[in-house]
Structures are given as structure tokens and as C-alpha cells.
Design a protein around this motif. Structure first.
Motif, PDB file in Angstrom:
ATOM      1  N   ALA A  76      -5.216  50.388 -65.743  1.00  0.00           N
ATOM      2  CA  ALA A  76      -4.006  49.851 -65.127  1.00  0.00           C
ATOM      3  C   ALA A  76      -3.698  48.432 -65.576  1.00  0.00           C
ATOM      4  O   ALA A  76      -2.590  47.955 -65.393  1.00  0.00           O
ATOM      5  N   VAL A  77      -4.687  47.737 -66.142  1.00  0.00           N
ATOM      6  CA  VAL A  77      -4.453  46.353 -66.541  1.00  0.00           C
ATOM      7  C   VAL A  77      -3.893  46.342 -67.965  1.00  0.00           C
ATOM      8  O   VAL A  77      -4.540  46.822 -68.883  1.00  0.00           O
ATOM      9  N   PRO A 137      -7.670  50.958 -52.477  1.00  0.00           N
ATOM     10  CA  PRO A 137      -7.261  51.993 -51.522  1.00  0.00           C
ATOM     11  C   PRO A 137      -7.929  53.332 -51.792  1.00  0.00           C
ATOM     12  O   PRO A 137      -8.425  53.983 -50.861  1.00  0.00           O
ATOM     13  N   ARG A 177      -8.524  45.466 -57.251  1.00  0.00           N
ATOM     14  CA  ARG A 177      -7.449  45.559 -56.264  1.00  0.00           C
ATOM     15  C   ARG A 177      -6.695  46.863 -56.386  1.00  0.00           C
ATOM     16  O   ARG A 177      -6.267  47.454 -55.397  1.00  0.00           O
ATOM     17  N   VAL A 178      -6.515  47.314 -57.620  1.00  0.00           N
ATOM     18  CA  VAL A 178      -5.816  48.578 -57.832  1.00  0.00           C
ATOM     19  C   VAL A 178      -6.647  49.740 -57.289  1.00  0.00           C
ATOM     20  O   VAL A 178      -6.132  50.680 -56.701  1.00  0.00           O
ATOM     21  N   GLU A 191      -7.870  45.818 -47.467  1.00  0.00           N
ATOM     22  CA  GLU A 191      -6.831  46.150 -48.438  1.00  0.00           C
ATOM     23  C   GLU A 191      -5.641  45.217 -48.307  1.00  0.00           C
ATOM     24  O   GLU A 191      -5.093  44.764 -49.295  1.00  0.00           O
ATOM     25  N   LEU A 237      -1.844  42.688 -53.870  1.00  0.00           N
ATOM     26  CA  LEU A 237      -1.188  41.759 -54.775  1.00  0.00           C
ATOM     27  C   LEU A 237       0.111  41.338 -54.120  1.00  0.00           C
ATOM     28  O   LEU A 237       0.987  42.168 -53.911  1.00  0.00           O
ATOM     29  N   PRO A 238       0.272  40.049 -53.786  1.00  0.00           N
ATOM     30  CA  PRO A 238       1.471  39.647 -53.064  1.00  0.00           C
ATOM     31  C   PRO A 238       2.716  39.943 -53.877  1.00  0.00           C
ATOM     32  O   PRO A 238       2.774  39.655 -55.071  1.00  0.00           O
ATOM     33  N   GLY A 239       3.692  40.545 -53.232  1.00  0.00           N
ATOM     34  CA  GLY A 239       4.948  40.827 -53.910  1.00  0.00           C
ATOM     35  C   GLY A 239       5.011  42.205 -54.545  1.00  0.00           C
ATOM     36  O   GLY A 239       6.034  42.593 -55.077  1.00  0.00           O
ATOM     37  N   TYR A 240       3.908  42.960 -54.512  1.00  0.00           N
ATOM     38  CA  TYR A 240       3.928  44.301 -55.094  1.00  0.00           C
ATOM     39  C   TYR A 240       3.599  45.329 -54.031  1.00  0.00           C
ATOM     40  O   TYR A 240       2.757  45.097 -53.186  1.00  0.00           O
ATOM     41  N   GLY A 241       4.260  46.472 -54.141  1.00  0.00           N
ATOM     42  CA  GLY A 241       3.959  47.561 -53.226  1.00  0.00           C
ATOM     43  C   GLY A 241       4.321  47.196 -51.806  1.00  0.00           C
ATOM     44  O   GLY A 241       5.027  46.232 -51.564  1.00  0.00           O
ATOM     45  N   ARG A 242       3.826  47.998 -50.896  1.00  0.00           N
ATOM     46  CA  ARG A 242       4.177  47.772 -49.505  1.00  0.00           C
ATOM     47  C   ARG A 242       3.407  46.614 -48.922  1.00  0.00           C
ATOM     48  O   ARG A 242       2.245  46.476 -49.137  1.00  0.00           O
ATOM     49  N   PRO A 264     -11.035  41.660 -61.415  1.00  0.00           N
ATOM     50  CA  PRO A 264     -10.380  41.420 -60.120  1.00  0.00           C
ATOM     51  C   PRO A 264      -9.101  42.234 -59.952  1.00  0.00           C
ATOM     52  O   PRO A 264      -8.853  42.778 -58.871  1.00  0.00           O
ATOM     53  N   LEU A 265      -8.316  42.343 -61.031  1.00  0.00           N
ATOM     54  CA  LEU A 265      -7.085  43.133 -60.933  1.00  0.00           C
ATOM     55  C   LEU A 265      -7.406  44.610 -60.747  1.00  0.00           C
ATOM     56  O   LEU A 265      -6.845  45.274 -59.882  1.00  0.00           O
TER      57      LEU A 265
END
Lengths: 248, 250, 295
Positions: free
Chosen positions: B142-143, B176, B172-173, B240, B245-250, B168-169
């Protein structure tokens, strides 16, 4: 051979680069003097971005030579860290780190890579963000900023390494017209302060205004170059003329 | 002891209502329940650690240049993803277990090398690990390379790029999906009952068999599981949210 | 220029930070959260591998066993009625549990979007309760605490084991159906509600005439995936002694007392499940594709 400031700060000689069978750069030569602003223009796929990536040693070249402050970039013994301290790069897609705030994005590399003092870096980061007119947005995350704001954070992030040369890779191409202006303003200020800038751009008006030299590339070669006045007024090569007639 | 009031209350409660909470006032039953609970926690934790290790190893092997290595990992994932975990447990315990050598214990009896608990650990770890392989793989994929390039252009070396940016990225992905897997794992530990591993369900079963208080123990067990899993789900969701990631997804 | 990857959320910014793999993983996490379990993904190769496993293990068992012993495949054929009778239980249990779970779960899901706070909270609590409880514990609960017969007046209705197991398995199903319904209704853009309200529909009409018909598309694939998960979970009934296929397989193994039979018989059990689940899985995939529900 020690480098002196009167020599070109970036010098490309007969650079060839192929991705597989596709030759993207077919012998590109270009010099950038210290404090100069150079714009590289040309149709998509003419190898402009690849050239910038080669200068920053993100992709290796096949033959030729690229030097930055007299140091050969594609020398296998090259200290990449030293090179990247000297050369800052800003990308079309900003490429901020989305899990870090604007301030952290600016601070990260000096602190973790250069091991500089955190408090000192933080001060510098605040100053840089103020310089790119993002005062008050220090704690915002990339996802919470507009494209133009993100791009200016990316510029501040590159500047935090105190580079001698800045490379801009179509930095306004992904932005909407409203925010293009604010990014260009920031770049112009940098250029006026005497930062050496190498821009790949589609913004002809901007190029004409700030560039000391304009290079036109097509299909992997530099077709024509000259100071903006001459370049736009009296292009000689038919390919350049055709390109300019489409753009202007 | 300061808990004696609770034991007295449970005894009194039994006298008055006939509801027999032996696992509160009877020290033997209480110990059994506590042991079952500890075993459930222990089983979950070991399987969690092992399944993450299996996931990392599998994701790494899936990037291998050898076709057969990739095929074997794929086959492993497919088997554990598409069969009931109970069948997997039986397969390990009865089929693989019968092939394992035995040793003579101090009473001169033949005993299998690996006990039930170990088989449950192996089976459940491979079960959860299969999902982790897929999760970790997608997380790394995903990165984008452009983000890696940005880090490199700032002077990060390969290791630093992985440590500060890619992992780290990716984490976070992954989070969940990893959490789903963990919650699922905890619920699946109840299956270890089927091969007589003394986890919470098994111990509760012993208590209600001996003390003949099926409804009381059963109800307590159900609520205990719902509470524990609910707590885990809540904790994981808070984590979670914090890691989003602030600004992405719900 | 370089790739423009789709972003995690179309509503966010125009920065392509993460590649489609992130998107895929997020969708998967959301979906699995609704279903409470990972979705099995069957393809024909699994069937081929199972069949090969059955034949190879049968052959090996044959080679190991002494002279004069019955061929392994013949043993399976001899016990076929017993095994298939068990499998019938699996199918019946899965059918009834799904039916009951869907009926109750749909109402529970609709209650979760009620405008009345107590109704909303109550149904949320019930949903979360059964979602968090392990399937096996719910199964135990119903097996041990439901009576073996009901008496209404003079009429006595027997309540056999398998029916209790059905109820036990329908509890997690109804909770997950409830989540699927809630998720589907919430996924309909609020513009649909506003547009309908502006046309003077009342809430009930909006729900039944405008929102739910649009939800069916989104709900059908996860609902079928849930059925696949449930079918696989029916083997849990063997732990509490219902005579379904795993139990019967255990009895066959005990009766035959040949260690080599274990793998062939289990392979056969899995093959039966595969034959039943595979068409459903293909159909689900086809529906997902048709309704463009991205995986």
C-alpha cells in the motif's frame, strides 16, 4: 579537483538513461550556475522528470556524468547522504508523510537523518513554515491540508535540509488553478533570495518571468535553450515552435 | 481476606434464591475458573505472537523469486482460509499428532511428545497466521514508491526509510484488519475445548458438571466472554482511531 | 507523469498517499467486521486438491493396511448413507439458522437506525452482545439451557438437539445480519433521504420504497458470504454432540478402528462441504461483480 562557486553547481554531460528498452534520456547536457534559476520545459514523456531524478541519484544513469558541486553523482562510492543534503527535491505528488503533522514532516529528516538538535530544528521548522505562509498550520496533518498547502509543506521540508540546489518536479501539475499561485509565489521568493533552482514545469508564464535560462526537451534530448526573452520570441527549432504554438 | 463478604453474599444468595454461584464462594471452583481464564489469555497471547511471526515470515516468503516457495505459501493460506478451524484443530491433533513420536513417562506409559495445549497453539497460530500473511503483504504494497523516493531524496537510507516511513504507514493500513483477526482469534480459542485444553469454556464445563449449576455457570461464562471480547474490541477501536491517518477515511 | 493512485477516501484530499492495496485492505476490514469472520474464497482448485488428497491418502492407507482388508474407498461408500445423513443435518441447520437469523437480524438492523434512542440503543446492545460472544459458547448455551420439549396445553412439542443447535447458531447470524443491514442503510448517500423528504414521503415510505431497495444490492453478497461462514460453522455442532457430518465421521472412524482412515474420511467430509459451498461462492462472486461491490 575542488569545486569553486564560479563553476557550475550542477553539471550534466551526455547523460543517457534507459528503462529497459526505452531510452528516456539520449545524451542530455546542461549546466546550472550558482544562484541561477533554470526551467526545463517540453512535452510529457520527454524525460524532464527523469533528469531531475537522476540528479538526485534516485535512479541510476547508464552513461555520461552528472556532478553536483564538482562531485560525481553516480560514483558508486558516493555518500548519498552528503549529496541529498545539498540537493532538495519537491515532487509533483507532494509525497508528504501522511502519518506526521506538517511540523513533523519538516523536522523529521534533519532530526533522524542529520541527527541535528531537536530544539534547534524545531525553531527552523517554524521559521520555514512561516516563510511558506503556513503559520498556524504546524500541527495539521497532510490529509487536512489543501494540495497547495501540502506542496508548500513539501518545499519547507526540502529547505529544512539547507540545500544548495532545489529541484522542482512539476510541482504545480497536480494542483487546482487557485492554489498554483501561492506555490509559485513561494518558489519565486526562493529564487529571488538567490537559491539555485531547477524547475521542470508547464507554467510557461512563470518560466518566462523567473528563469535565467530555459531548456526545451523533446524525446530525450535538449532541442533548444536560451534566456526566456530570446527563447519565447525567436525559437528556431520547428519542434519548439510547434510546442510553443500549442501552449501559448 | 477482604473478599470474604462476596463469598458470604454468594452463599446467602444461594440459600435465598437457589442460584448457586459456586465459582464465587467455593475456592476449588473459583480456582478452576481462574485457571481457565488464565489459560484462555495465555493461549490467545502465545497465538497472537506466533501468528504475527508467521505472518511476517509468510509475507517475506511470498516476495520470493522461487515460484514454488510462493506456491507453498499460497497453498498454506488457502487451506487455512477455507476450512473450518475445528477441522484444522482435529487435523493437527489427530492426524499429525498420531504421526509424532511418543516417549515413556515416569510411570512407564507412552505419552505423546506434544500435549493438547501445544497442539491448540500450533493449530490456532497457523490459522491466524494465514490471514496475517495476506494483511502484511497488502500493507507493504500500500505504500507507494513515490513516498519511498521522497524519503530517499531527504537522505534516508534503506533501513531508515523502512523504519520511519514504510513500516509506520503499512502498520496503520494493516491495523483494522489485524484487529479483526485478533478478536477472531480470541473467540476461536474456545474451540480448544474440543481437544480438552483447559481453557475457560472447558473449565466452566467441569464446574457445571461437578456442581450441577449449569444455568448459573453458563450465563456467567457467556457474559464473561461478551465482556472480555467487547473490551478487546473497544480497546482496539480506540487504538485504531488514535492511529488513523488524519484526513483520510472515516 | 508518474502514477496517480486512487485515494483512500474520495471525500478527503487530492493526495494519493496510499496505493489500491490500502483501499482493498480497508474494504476487507470493514466487510469482515460486519460478518464477524473472514470470508472463505473457494475456487475449483480447492476441490481438485481435496479430491487428490482423498485419493492419495486412501491409496496410502491401502498400502499400509494388511492383506484382506477392505479398500478404503469401499469403506467410505459403505458408510455413505450415514455420512450423508449427517451432511443433511448440516444443510438443514444452516438453512434454518440463516432463515431465522435473517428474519430477526433484519428487524434488529432496522431498529438500529430508529429515531427513538431507546430502540436504537437496545438493538445496538443486543447486536453487539451476540457479535462478541464466541459461536461455540452460544451453542453450548442453547444446548444446555433450552428444554428438550415444549408443552403448550396438552400438546407436547419435542425440541431435538439439532433444533437447539440451529437456534444457537442463528444468534451470531442475526447479530451479523443486523450489522449488514445497518451498514447498507448508512451507505446510502444522505441526498437520497433529503430528496425523498422533499417529495413528502414519510420515513417509513422512504425506508421501504427508496432506501431498502437500493440496499439489497449491497447486502446480498455479504449475506451470502455470511451463509458460507455459517455452513462452515455448522461442524461446531459436533462438539455438542449433534449427529451432523463431523460427528458421524468420528463414529465411522471409531467403528472401523483403522488409523489410516482418518485423513481419507476427513478429506471426504471437506469435499462434501466444498461441493455444496462452491456454487454458492461462485454465485456470490458473480453478484459482487454485477453489483460492482469492490472487494
Amino acid at each position: 579537483m575542488a569545486w569553486t562557486p564560479d563553476q557550475p553547481i550542477v553539471s550534466c554531460k551526455e547523460v543517457h538513461k534507459a528503462f529497459g528498452a526505452v531510452e528516456v534520456l539520449k545524451g542530455v547536457s546542461l549546466d546550472v550556475a550558482k544562484g541561477e534559476t533554470i526551467c526545463v520545459i517540453g512535452p510529457s514523456g520527454s524525460g524532464k522528470s527523469t533528469l531531475l531524478r537522476c540528479i538526485n541519484a534516485l535512479v541510476p544513469i547508464n552513461s555520461g556524468s552528472i556532478t553536483v558541486e564538482g562531485q560525481e553523482v553516480h560514483d558508486p562510492k558516493l555518500d548519498k547522504l552528503a549529496l541529498r543534503r545539498k540537493v532538495g527535491m519537491v515532487f509533483q505528488q507532494y509525497n508528504l508523510f501522511p502519518h506526521k503533522s506538517a511540523l513533523q514532516n519538516v523536522m523529521m529528516a534533519p532530526v533522524t537523518v542529520l541527527k541535528q538538535d531537536k530544539a534547534e530544528v524545531e525553531q527552523r521548522a517554524y521559521r520555514l513554515l512561516k516563510k511558506v505562509r503556513l503559520e498556524g498550520k504546524e500541527q495539521a496533518y497532510p490529509g487536512e491540508l489543501s494540495g497547495g498547502q501540502q506542496q508548500r509543506v513539501a518545499i519547507a521540508r526540502a529547505l529544512a535540509m539547507n540545500p544548495d540546489v532545489m529541484l522542482f518536479d512539476e510541482v504545480t501539475a497536480a494542483l487546482d488553478p487557485e492554489t498554483v499561485k501561492e506555490v509559485l509565489l513561494t518558489i519565486r521568493e526562493l529564487a529571488e533570495e538567490g537559491m539555485t533552482c531547477l524547475l521542470v514545469t508547464h507554467e510557461m508564464g512563470f518560466a518566462r518571468e523567473i528563469a535565467d535560462m530555459i531548456y526545451f526537451t523533446d524525446r530525450g534530448v535538449i532541442v533548444e535553450s536560451g534566456p526566456p526573452k530570446d527563447f519565447f520570441a525567436s525559437a528556431k527549432d520547428p519542434r519548439t515552435k510547434e510546442f510553443l504554438s500549442q501552449i501559448l | 481476606m477482604e473478599w470474604s463478604w462476596a463469598f458470604d453474599w454468594a452463599r446467602e444468595f444461594y440459600r435465598e434464591t437457589g442460584i448457586n454461584l459456586t465459582f464465587v464462594y467455593d475456592s476449588f471452583d473459583r480456582d478452576r475458573l481462574a485457571r481457565g481464564f488464565m489459560n484462555t489469555v495465555y493461549l490467545s497471547l502465545i497465538c497472537l505472537v506466533l501468528s504475527v511471526l508467521i505472518g511476517i515470515a509468510g509475507a517475506w516468503l511470498q516476495g520470493s523469486k522461487l515460484v514454488w516457495t510462493r506456491r507453498i505459501v499460497q497453498g498454506y493460506i488457502q487451506f487455512f482460509r477455507n476450512t473450518p478451524p475445528l477441522v484444522q484443530l482435529y487435523f493437527f491433533f489427530f492426524a499429525v499428532g498420531s504421526l509424532m513420536p511418543t516417549y515413556e513417562n515416569r510411570f512407564g506409559m507412552q505419552e505423546p511428545m506434544l500435549d493438547n495445549f501445544t497442539w491448540a497453539v500450533i493449530s490456532l497460530s497457523f490459522f491466524a497466521g494465514a490471514f496475517n500473511v495476506e494483511i502484511f503483504r497488502s500493507g507493504i504494497e500500500a505504500v507507494p514508491t513515490s513516498t519511498v523516493e521522497a524519503a530517499e531524496s531527504l537522505g534516508y537510507n534503506r533501513l531508515q526509510t523502512y523504519r520511519y516511513i514504510v513500516l509506520p504507514l503499512a502498520f496503520r493500513v494493516c491495523l483494522p484488519a489485524l484487529n479483526n483477526n485478533l478478536v477472531n482469534l480470541v473467540k476461536t480459542t474456545t474451540l480448544a475445548y474440543a481437544i480438552a485444553v483447559p481453557e475457560m469454556l472447558y473449565m466452566a464445563n467441569q464446574i457445571w458438571s461437578d456442581s450441577v449449576n449449569v444455568p448459573e455457570t453458563m450465563t456467567f461464562l457467556l457474559f464473561a466472554y461478551v465482556f472480555l471480547v467487547g473490551l478487546l474490541v473497544w480497546a482496539m477501536h480506540s487504538w485504531e482511531r488514535a492511529m488513523r491517518l488524519p484526513g483520510y477515511g472515516r | 507523469m508518474s502514477r496517480r493512485a486512487p485515494r483512500l477516501d474520495p471525500g478527503g484530499t487530492d493526495l494519493p498517499v496510499l496505493l489500491p492495496a490500502a483501499d482493498h485492505l480497508q474494504r476487507r476490514a470493514v466487510r469482515e467486521r460486519e460478518l464477524g469472520a473472514a470470508v472463505p474464497r473457494l475456487d475449483w482448485r480447492h476441490g481438485a486438491v481435496l479430491l487428490a488428497g482423498l485419493l492419495v491418502s486412501a491409496g496410502l492407507a491401502q498400502a499400509q493396511s494388511g492383506e484382506g482388508q477392505e479398500p478404503v474407498l469401499e469403506v467410505i461408500v459403505r458408510w455413505l448413507p450415514v455420512l450423508l445423513e449427517g451432511f443433511l443435518f448440516n444443510i438443514v441447520i444452516s438453512f434454518l439458522a440463516m432463515a431465522f437469523g435473517t428474519l430477526v437480524g433484519t428487524w434488529l438492523g432496522l431498529m438500529q437506525i430508529s429515531l427513538l434512542l431507546p430502540v436504537r440503543t437496545g438493538s445496538w446492545i443486543v447486536t453487539q452482545f451476540f457479535r462478541n460472544a464466541p459461536w461455540l459458547v452460544l451453542l453450548f448455551y442453547c444446548m444446555f439451557l433450552l428444554p428438550f420439549e415444549f408443552t403448550i396445553g396438552s400438546l407436547t412439542i419435542p425440541f431435538p438437539d439439532w433444533l437447539k443447535a440451529t437456534i444457537g447458531l442463528s444468534l451470531p447470524v442475526l447479530a451479523n445480519v443486523s450489522e449488514i443491514v445497518r451498514g447498507a442503510v448508512n451507505s446510502i448517500p444522505s441526498g437520497q433521504w433529503e430528496a425523498s423528504e422533499s417529495l413528502a414521503f414519510n420515513r417509513r415510505q422512504i425506508l421501504w420504497m427508496i432506501i431498502l431497495p437500493q440496499c439489497v444490492k449491497r447486502m446480498l453478497p455479504p449475506w451470502m458470504n455470511l451463509y458460507a461462514i455459517l455452513t462452515m460453522a455448522t461442524v461446531l455442532a459436533s462438539v455438542v454432540g449433534v449427529s451432523e457430518m463431523m460427528t458421524q465421521a468420528g463414529r465411522v472412524l471409531a467403528a472401523e478402528d483403522r488409523p489410516g482412515l482418518l485423513i481419507p474420511i476427513y478429506s471426504f467430509v471437506l469435499l462434501c462441504f466444498f461441493v455444496y459451498c462452491y456454487p454458492i461462492a461462485r454465485w456470490t462472486v458473480a453478484l459482487e461483480r454485477r453489483f460492482q461491490v469492490k472487494l
